[in-house]
Design a protein around this motif. Structure first.
Motif, PDB file in Angstrom:
ATOM      1  N   GLY A 238     -22.172 -20.861 -46.248  1.00 17.52           N
ATOM      2  CA  GLY A 238     -22.177 -21.597 -44.995  1.00 17.52           C
ATOM      3  C   GLY A 238     -20.795 -22.080 -44.605  1.00 17.52           C
ATOM      4  N   THR A 239     -20.727 -22.827 -43.494  1.00 17.39           N
ATOM      5  CA  THR A 239     -19.473 -23.374 -42.977  1.00 17.39           C
ATOM      6  C   THR A 239     -19.522 -24.894 -43.026  1.00 17.39           C
ATOM      7  N   VAL A 240     -18.425 -25.506 -43.459  1.00 16.73           N
ATOM      8  CA  VAL A 240     -18.328 -26.965 -43.491  1.00 16.73           C
ATOM      9  C   VAL A 240     -17.136 -27.387 -42.639  1.00 16.73           C
ATOM     10  N   THR A 241     -17.320 -28.455 -41.861  1.00 15.60           N
ATOM     11  CA  THR A 241     -16.257 -28.975 -40.999  1.00 15.60           C
ATOM     12  C   THR A 241     -15.811 -30.339 -41.510  1.00 15.60           C
ATOM     13  N   LEU A 242     -14.535 -30.477 -41.808  1.00 16.22           N
ATOM     14  CA  LEU A 242     -13.955 -31.747 -42.262  1.00 16.22           C
ATOM     15  C   LEU A 242     -13.315 -32.421 -41.062  1.00 16.22           C
ATOM     16  N   LEU A 243     -13.906 -33.536 -40.635  1.00 19.03           N
ATOM     17  CA  LEU A 243     -13.469 -34.222 -39.414  1.00 19.03           C
ATOM     18  C   LEU A 243     -12.454 -35.310 -39.737  1.00 19.03           C
ATOM     19  N   ILE A 244     -11.563 -35.581 -38.776  1.00 24.35           N
ATOM     20  CA  ILE A 244     -10.596 -36.672 -38.962  1.00 24.35           C
ATOM     21  C   ILE A 244     -10.816 -37.790 -37.960  1.00 24.35           C
ATOM     22  N   ASN A 245     -11.814 -37.648 -37.068  1.00 26.51           N
ATOM     23  CA  ASN A 245     -12.163 -38.690 -36.098  1.00 26.51           C
ATOM     24  C   ASN A 245     -10.998 -39.061 -35.187  1.00 26.51           C
ATOM     25  N   VAL A 246     -10.220 -38.079 -34.801  1.00 31.83           N
ATOM     26  CA  VAL A 246      -9.138 -38.274 -33.837  1.00 31.83           C
ATOM     27  C   VAL A 246      -9.451 -37.416 -32.626  1.00 31.83           C
ATOM     28  N   THR A 247      -9.482 -38.038 -31.436  1.00 33.28           N
ATOM     29  CA  THR A 247      -9.840 -37.282 -30.234  1.00 33.28           C
ATOM     30  C   THR A 247      -8.738 -36.323 -29.819  1.00 33.28           C
ATOM     31  N   GLU A 248      -7.492 -36.729 -30.034  1.00 35.53           N
ATOM     32  CA  GLU A 248      -6.384 -35.852 -29.668  1.00 35.53           C
ATOM     33  C   GLU A 248      -5.147 -36.201 -30.493  1.00 35.53           C
ATOM     34  N   ILE A 249      -4.508 -35.177 -31.019  1.00 38.26           N
ATOM     35  CA  ILE A 249      -3.304 -35.366 -31.819  1.00 38.26           C
ATOM     36  C   ILE A 249      -2.154 -35.791 -30.912  1.00 38.26           C
ATOM     37  N   GLN A 250      -1.382 -36.772 -31.389  1.00 34.86           N
ATOM     38  CA  GLN A 250      -0.227 -37.233 -30.624  1.00 34.86           C
ATOM     39  C   GLN A 250       1.025 -36.440 -30.992  1.00 34.86           C
ATOM     40  N   LYS A 251       2.035 -36.587 -30.172  1.00 35.89           N
ATOM     41  CA  LYS A 251       3.234 -35.752 -30.293  1.00 35.89           C
ATOM     42  C   LYS A 251       3.933 -35.899 -31.635  1.00 35.89           C
ATOM     43  N   ASP A 252       3.962 -37.125 -32.178  1.00 30.61           N
ATOM     44  CA  ASP A 252       4.719 -37.346 -33.414  1.00 30.61           C
ATOM     45  C   ASP A 252       3.833 -37.329 -34.668  1.00 30.61           C
ATOM     46  N   ASP A 253       2.605 -36.824 -34.550  1.00 32.95           N
ATOM     47  CA  ASP A 253       1.696 -36.793 -35.703  1.00 32.95           C
ATOM     48  C   ASP A 253       2.043 -35.660 -36.668  1.00 32.95           C
ATOM     49  N   LEU A 254       1.984 -35.970 -37.957  1.00 31.18           N
ATOM     50  CA  LEU A 254       2.068 -34.967 -39.017  1.00 31.18           C
ATOM     51  C   LEU A 254       0.762 -35.045 -39.787  1.00 31.18           C
ATOM     52  N   ILE A 255      -0.001 -33.949 -39.765  1.00 33.00           N
ATOM     53  CA  ILE A 255      -1.319 -33.924 -40.390  1.00 33.00           C
ATOM     54  C   ILE A 255      -1.333 -32.887 -41.500  1.00 33.00           C
ATOM     55  N   GLN A 256      -1.855 -33.275 -42.670  1.00 35.09           N
ATOM     56  CA  GLN A 256      -1.953 -32.361 -43.804  1.00 35.09           C
ATOM     57  C   GLN A 256      -3.337 -32.455 -44.431  1.00 35.09           C
ATOM     58  N   TRP A 257      -3.891 -31.279 -44.790  1.00 40.66           N
ATOM     59  CA  TRP A 257      -5.121 -31.196 -45.558  1.00 40.66           C
ATOM     60  C   TRP A 257      -4.767 -30.666 -46.947  1.00 40.66           C
ATOM     61  N   ILE A 258      -5.246 -31.353 -47.999  1.00 44.49           N
ATOM     62  CA  ILE A 258      -4.882 -31.005 -49.371  1.00 44.49           C
ATOM     63  C   ILE A 258      -6.150 -30.917 -50.220  1.00 44.49           C
ATOM     64  N   PHE A 259      -6.212 -29.871 -51.073  1.00 44.37           N
ATOM     65  CA  PHE A 259      -7.319 -29.694 -52.016  1.00 44.37           C
ATOM     66  C   PHE A 259      -6.712 -29.609 -53.411  1.00 44.37           C
ATOM     67  N   GLY A 260      -6.890 -30.682 -54.205  1.00 44.15           N
ATOM     68  CA  GLY A 260      -6.227 -30.730 -55.509  1.00 44.15           C
ATOM     69  C   GLY A 260      -4.721 -30.718 -55.315  1.00 44.15           C
ATOM     70  N   ASP A 261      -4.060 -29.682 -55.859  1.00 43.75           N
ATOM     71  CA  ASP A 261      -2.618 -29.516 -55.668  1.00 43.75           C
ATOM     72  C   ASP A 261      -2.310 -28.476 -54.592  1.00 43.75           C
ATOM     73  N   ILE A 262      -3.355 -28.020 -53.889  1.00 45.54           N
ATOM     74  CA  ILE A 262      -3.174 -26.953 -52.905  1.00 45.54           C
ATOM     75  C   ILE A 262      -3.075 -27.544 -51.505  1.00 45.54           C
ATOM     76  N   LYS A 263      -2.009 -27.247 -50.785  1.00 41.69           N
ATOM     77  CA  LYS A 263      -1.917 -27.627 -49.380  1.00 41.69           C
ATOM     78  C   LYS A 263      -2.630 -26.569 -48.561  1.00 41.69           C
TER      79      LYS A 263
END
Length: 396
Positions: A238-263
């Motif tokens: 199946g498919t899973v969606t990981l939400l961040i509850n942000v309606t829109e990313i701002q210009k100076d945002d840096l977003i990272q998703w990490i699993f263990g030691d894996i970016k």
């Protein structure tokens, strides 16, 4: 919880017939400042509420008129004449007048005070790693305003602004629990706590003293920080969606998703960079899809090796957020009920097959025994015939 705070809602300052206009929440306290620095012993001080005298200073003594309305809720400063009204009630709304008379000077000051229904301390609940902004409620601080933020009723502030003397500071706290976490808005005095932890749970208070009107605005926030980890379950494939509850990313945002030691994924909006990564063992190859508007991450065609802890990190000039999500990928396989059903069916089939086999075997055995009995009977008959034949021959 302390209730006797000097607190105002929508503070107003006007010059006119009624002097100053003040709004105060029901249940809180208000102090009406006279702007007098030192009262002399021969000065006559009076406070009136809607033309009725409620307090006065005679010599070095504060005297309160017997008024059931304000019973034990008035406090008069004999040095300055300031009047504090505790546990403010809606019925305390009205016109307050201060008068001072002496051989040297005579003056008066009026306050139009209106009460607002009490709404209590504002409560906020956030997760560990999130950011929370505590709003002062002031659209813009004036040059002679003084602002202080305190935590858990401590005397030492965690932040302060005094534009007149050039103070604009945040403090780490005695135990440095706020080190590199506080951000103060220069214009409004609102306070943001970044990368918040459980040790930051508690009551935050802000006092804003207006230099022009002389009254103080007070607000309180009860912040609760929980170390909860969100859990998500998905079936294998199946498919899973990981939400961040942000309606829109701002210009100076840096977003990272990490699993263990894996970016797994990264967004740098300023550079228009939106990237996903397969990981060293390529377990996420062709499975990741990043939402460029919200930063949410989709994992498609999931496997059990995708189970584990995923971390979200958001950094910007406004906040720093850490969030954790536990994903469990389950293999449907055969449920206990299904296995029991199958096992039961197989046993039933075996029994059904075994019954006719047993019947057939029994029939064969019975038939065989019958034939043996018939042969035995025939053998006996032959023996009798032979015996009779040889007897007859012997007598010839």
């Amino acid at each position: 919880m302390k209730r006797a705070f000097i607190l105002f809602l929508f503070p107003l300052f006007t010059i006119g017939v009624f002097g100053e206009s003040v709004s105060v929440k029901e249940g809180d306290s208000v102090t009406l400042h006279t702007d007098v620095t030192d009262i002399k012993t021969d000065d006559e001080i009076e406070w009136r509420f809607n033309s009725t005298r409620i307090a006065r200073v005679t010599g070095n003594n504060a005297i309160y008129d017997e008024d059931v309305k304000f019973k034990d809720r008035l406090q008069l400063n004999i040095q300055t004449g300031d009047l504090k009204i505790s546990n403010f009630r809606i019925t305390d709304s009205g016109l307050y007048k201060f008068e001072i008379n002496s051989p040297r000077v005579s003056s008066e000051k009026t306050f139009s005070v209106s009460g607002v229904s009490y709404t209590g301390v504002k409560s906020l609940s956030v997760l560990v790693g999130d950011s929370v902004s505590l709003h002062s409620g002031v659209p813009e601080l004036q040059r002679d305003d003084v602002l202080l933020w305190r935590f858990e009723h401590q005397n030492t502030p965690v932040a302060e602004i005094n534009r007149k003397v050039g103070i604009f500071n945040t403090y780490d706290g005695p135990d440095e629990r706020f080190r590199d976490r506080l951000q103060l808005d220069y214009w409004t005095g609102s306070l943001t706590i970044r990368d918040i932890g459980t040790s930051h749970s508690g009551v935050y208070e802000v006092d804003i003293r207006s230099g022009s009107s002389g009254y103080t605005t007070h607000k309180s926030f009860n912040v609760t920080v929980s170390d909860a980890v969100k859990s998500v379950s998905v079936t294998k494939g199946g498919t899973v969606t990981l939400l961040i509850n942000v309606t829109e990313i701002q210009k100076d945002d840096l977003i990272q998703w990490i699993f263990g030691d894996i970016k797994l994924a990264e967004i740098l909006k300023a550079d228009q960079r939106f990237s996903t990564y397969d990981g060293a063992d390529e377990r996420f190859r062709d499975r990741l899809k990043l939402d460029n508007q919200t930063g949410s991450l989709n994992i498609t065609d999931t496997r059990t090796t995708h189970s584990g802890l995923y971390e979200l990190k958001i950094r910007s000039s406004r906040w720093f957020i850490n969030r954790r999500i536990t994903v469990t990928v389950t293999d449907p396989g055969l449920s206990p009920a299904a296995i029991a059903g199958i096992v039961g069916g197989v046993v039933g089939v075996i029994i059904l097959v075994a019954v006719p086999v047993a019947v057939h075997v029994n029939a064969v055995v019975i038939n065989h025994r019958r034939k043996i009995a018939e042969l035995e009977s025939r053998r006996k008959s032959v023996r009798l015939l032979l015996s009779d034949f040889f007897s007859a021959v012997r007598y010839i």
